[in-house]
Scaffold this motif. Structure first.
Motif, PDB file in Angstrom:
ATOM      1  N   LEU A  56       0.828  -1.208   0.000  1.00  0.00           N
ATOM      2  CA  LEU A  56       0.000   0.000   0.000  1.00  0.00           C
ATOM      3  C   LEU A  56       0.859   1.253   0.000  1.00  0.00           C
ATOM      4  O   LEU A  56       0.541   2.240  -0.670  1.00  0.00           O
ATOM      5  CB  LEU A  56      -0.924  -0.002   1.208  1.00  0.00           C
ATOM      6  CG  LEU A  56      -2.054  -1.023   1.160  1.00  0.00           C
ATOM      7  CD1 LEU A  56      -2.818  -1.032   2.474  1.00  0.00           C
ATOM      8  CD2 LEU A  56      -2.989  -0.737   0.007  1.00  0.00           C
ATOM      9  N   LYS A  57       1.963   1.213   0.716  1.00  0.00           N
ATOM     10  CA  LYS A  57       2.861   2.367   0.781  1.00  0.00           C
ATOM     11  C   LYS A  57       3.375   2.726  -0.614  1.00  0.00           C
ATOM     12  O   LYS A  57       3.365   3.894  -1.017  1.00  0.00           O
ATOM     13  CB  LYS A  57       4.026   2.061   1.720  1.00  0.00           C
ATOM     14  CG  LYS A  57       4.973   3.216   1.921  1.00  0.00           C
ATOM     15  CD  LYS A  57       6.040   2.863   2.938  1.00  0.00           C
ATOM     16  CE  LYS A  57       6.966   4.029   3.185  1.00  0.00           C
ATOM     17  NZ  LYS A  57       7.963   3.734   4.218  1.00  0.00           N
ATOM     18  N   THR A  58       3.798   1.715  -1.364  1.00  0.00           N
ATOM     19  CA  THR A  58       4.317   1.964  -2.702  1.00  0.00           C
ATOM     20  C   THR A  58       3.200   2.398  -3.647  1.00  0.00           C
ATOM     21  O   THR A  58       3.397   3.290  -4.471  1.00  0.00           O
ATOM     22  CB  THR A  58       5.030   0.713  -3.250  1.00  0.00           C
ATOM     23  OG1 THR A  58       6.060   0.329  -2.333  1.00  0.00           O
ATOM     24  CG2 THR A  58       5.643   0.984  -4.600  1.00  0.00           C
ATOM     25  N   LEU A  59       2.028   1.789  -3.525  1.00  0.00           N
ATOM     26  CA  LEU A  59       0.899   2.193  -4.360  1.00  0.00           C
ATOM     27  C   LEU A  59       0.582   3.666  -4.136  1.00  0.00           C
ATOM     28  O   LEU A  59       0.418   4.426  -5.093  1.00  0.00           O
ATOM     29  CB  LEU A  59      -0.331   1.341  -4.060  1.00  0.00           C
ATOM     30  CG  LEU A  59      -1.616   1.753  -4.781  1.00  0.00           C
ATOM     31  CD1 LEU A  59      -1.457   1.665  -6.294  1.00  0.00           C
ATOM     32  CD2 LEU A  59      -2.785   0.905  -4.312  1.00  0.00           C
ATOM     33  N   ILE A  60       0.528   4.085  -2.899  1.00  0.00           N
ATOM     34  CA  ILE A  60       0.234   5.489  -2.587  1.00  0.00           C
ATOM     35  C   ILE A  60       1.325   6.402  -3.137  1.00  0.00           C
ATOM     36  O   ILE A  60       1.034   7.461  -3.699  1.00  0.00           O
ATOM     37  CB  ILE A  60       0.045   5.667  -1.066  1.00  0.00           C
ATOM     38  CG1 ILE A  60      -1.253   4.975  -0.630  1.00  0.00           C
ATOM     39  CG2 ILE A  60       0.029   7.141  -0.678  1.00  0.00           C
ATOM     40  CD1 ILE A  60      -1.407   4.824   0.859  1.00  0.00           C
TER      41      ILE A  60
END
Length: 77
Positions: A56-60
């Motif tokens: 999720l961190k990378t997606l954001i």
């Protein structure tokens, strides 16, 4: 349980494909160039677009680079 796992894999693939489409629409024909110019690990970004690994961190972070909100991104998925 297998149906649930298959459904999750399908959704991850949809997310990966949409990220690739967004990158291409911004004129980046190479995922490597996109990763380099936006301070992302090249191999990690390849894994994201391949549906192999996405946090999720990378997606954001990627959506922030493209100036797209989570709501906009997931609207049509």
């Amino acid at each position: 349980m297998e149906d649930l796992d298959k459904n999750i894999d399908i959704k991850i693939n949809q997310i990966s494909q949409k990220l690739k489409e967004i990158r291409l629409s911004k004129g980046y024909t190479s995922y490597e160039t996109f990763a380099f110019e936006n301070d992302l690990n090249r191999v990690q970004y390849w894994r994201i677009e391949s549906g192999k690994n996405i946090t999720l961190k990378t997606l954001i972070k990627v959506l922030d680079i493209h100036k797209i909100s989570l709501g906009e991104f997931f609207k049509n998925l």
